[in-house]
Scaffold this active site. Structure first.
Site, PDB file in Angstrom:
ATOM      1  N   SER A 137      35.418  50.080  33.138  1.00 13.64           N
ATOM      2  CA  SER A 137      36.443  50.502  32.172  1.00 13.64           C
ATOM      3  C   SER A 137      36.170  49.748  30.886  1.00 13.64           C
ATOM      4  O   SER A 137      35.590  48.648  30.909  1.00 13.64           O
ATOM      5  CB  SER A 137      37.828  50.127  32.704  1.00 13.64           C
ATOM      6  OG  SER A 137      38.778  50.158  31.651  1.00 13.64           O
ATOM      7  N   TYR A 150      43.602  43.817  35.946  1.00 13.71           N
ATOM      8  CA  TYR A 150      42.655  44.950  35.918  1.00 13.71           C
ATOM      9  C   TYR A 150      41.395  44.535  35.139  1.00 13.71           C
ATOM     10  O   TYR A 150      40.268  44.727  35.609  1.00 13.71           O
ATOM     11  CB  TYR A 150      43.341  46.139  35.251  1.00 13.71           C
ATOM     12  CG  TYR A 150      42.546  47.426  35.221  1.00 13.71           C
ATOM     13  CD1 TYR A 150      42.351  48.172  36.377  1.00 13.71           C
ATOM     14  CD2 TYR A 150      42.024  47.922  34.014  1.00 13.71           C
ATOM     15  CE1 TYR A 150      41.645  49.372  36.349  1.00 13.71           C
ATOM     16  CE2 TYR A 150      41.329  49.120  33.974  1.00 13.71           C
ATOM     17  CZ  TYR A 150      41.134  49.843  35.146  1.00 13.71           C
ATOM     18  OH  TYR A 150      40.444  51.026  35.110  1.00 13.71           O
TER      19      TYR A 150
END
Ligand code: NAP
Length: 232
Positions: A137, A150
């Site tokens: 990501s 995350y």
């Protein structure tokens, strides 16, 4: 040359779209995720698209227990490709994360994939090479409030995969880190942000297929892929 794919997080979103795109080329895909009914549905779509699929229902946090079994579902002929795509996002301030919640998120995004990749890379190198594609990501290299856990998982896995590439490229293992921006999938949950300007799962899948098909005389080590409007 034919290829054999092991795709984690293949029950929805980017993973399912990638499985379908590969099946459309006649490839064999082993589909890994927890929701078996969703995997069966994706496998049916893969068959309809012209490929073949094997369903392997498993929790990536337990990858150390099943990695060898999952590899046994790949046919011996052809190049083996692992697509580390399973991921979990529980956005919110670090101060509001529970000890169990943050440990689970790191298990899904970092520890489980590391354990699976270690087993896969060992087997692939023993076969003379292979390919590892990691769906990370932009949170691996960009600071977002609410994404401490995350981002830590994605950044940690990115760095680990750079080490793996350095350790194994001479043995024929090609490793690519893909850093997508916001993509319209169910990871955002109900009532999340407006998804209309996001990447589509099919668009990300198309890019992954392009990467997989790139000739072996070059390695795309990292790819950052954003919607036209950039960071949303
Ligand atoms: P998604 O549709 O929610 O897909 C997530 C996948 O991960 C599902 O197939 C889910 O399957 C699987 N998964 C989650 N926890 C798992 C576990 N414990 N064991 C096995 N599988 C597990 O969302 P997505 O956007 O396509 O996500 C795919 C990847 O893209 C993730 O790594 C995510 O971090 C990354 N990504 C997404 C975006 C975005 O904006 N959507 C942006 C950048 C990167 P089950 O629930 O059936 O297990």
């Amino acid at each position: 040359m034919s290829r054999q794919f092991l795709i984690t997080g293949a029950s929805s979103g980017i993973g399912a779209a990638t499985a379908l795109a590969l099946a459309a080329q006649g490839d064999h895909v082993v589909l890994v995720a927890r929701r078996v009914e969703r995997l069966v549905h994706v496998a049916e779509q893969c068959a309809h698209a012209g490929g073949t699929a094997t369903v392997f229902s498993a929790d990536v946090t337990r990858a150390a227990d099943w990695a060898e079994v999952a590899l046994s579902k790949l046919q011996p002929e052809g190049e083996w490709v692992l697509i580390n795509n399973a991921g979990a996002a529980n956005f919110g301030p670090l101060t509001e994360q529970s000890a169990e919640g943050l440990a689970h998120e790191l298990q899904v995004n970092l520890i489980g994939p590391l354990q699976l990749t270690a087993v896969f890379a060992r087997a692939a190198v023993a076969r003379g090479g292979g390919q590892v594609i990691n769906v990370l990501s932009i949170a691996a290299d960009t600071v977002f409030p609410g994404a401490a856990v995350y981002g830590a998982g994605k950044a940690g896995f990115r760095q680990a995969m750079r080490s793996l590439a350095a350790e194994s490229r001479a043995q024929g293992l090609r490793v690519t880190n893909v850093l997508p921006g916001a993509t319209d999938t169910e990871i955002w949950g109900e009532g999340g942000p407006d998804r209309s300007a996001m990447l589509t799962a099919e668009g990300v899948a198309e890019t992954l297929v392009w990467l997989i098909q790139s000739p072996k005389d070059r390695t795309v080590e990292e790819l950052r892929l954003t919607p036209p409007l950039g960071i949303l």
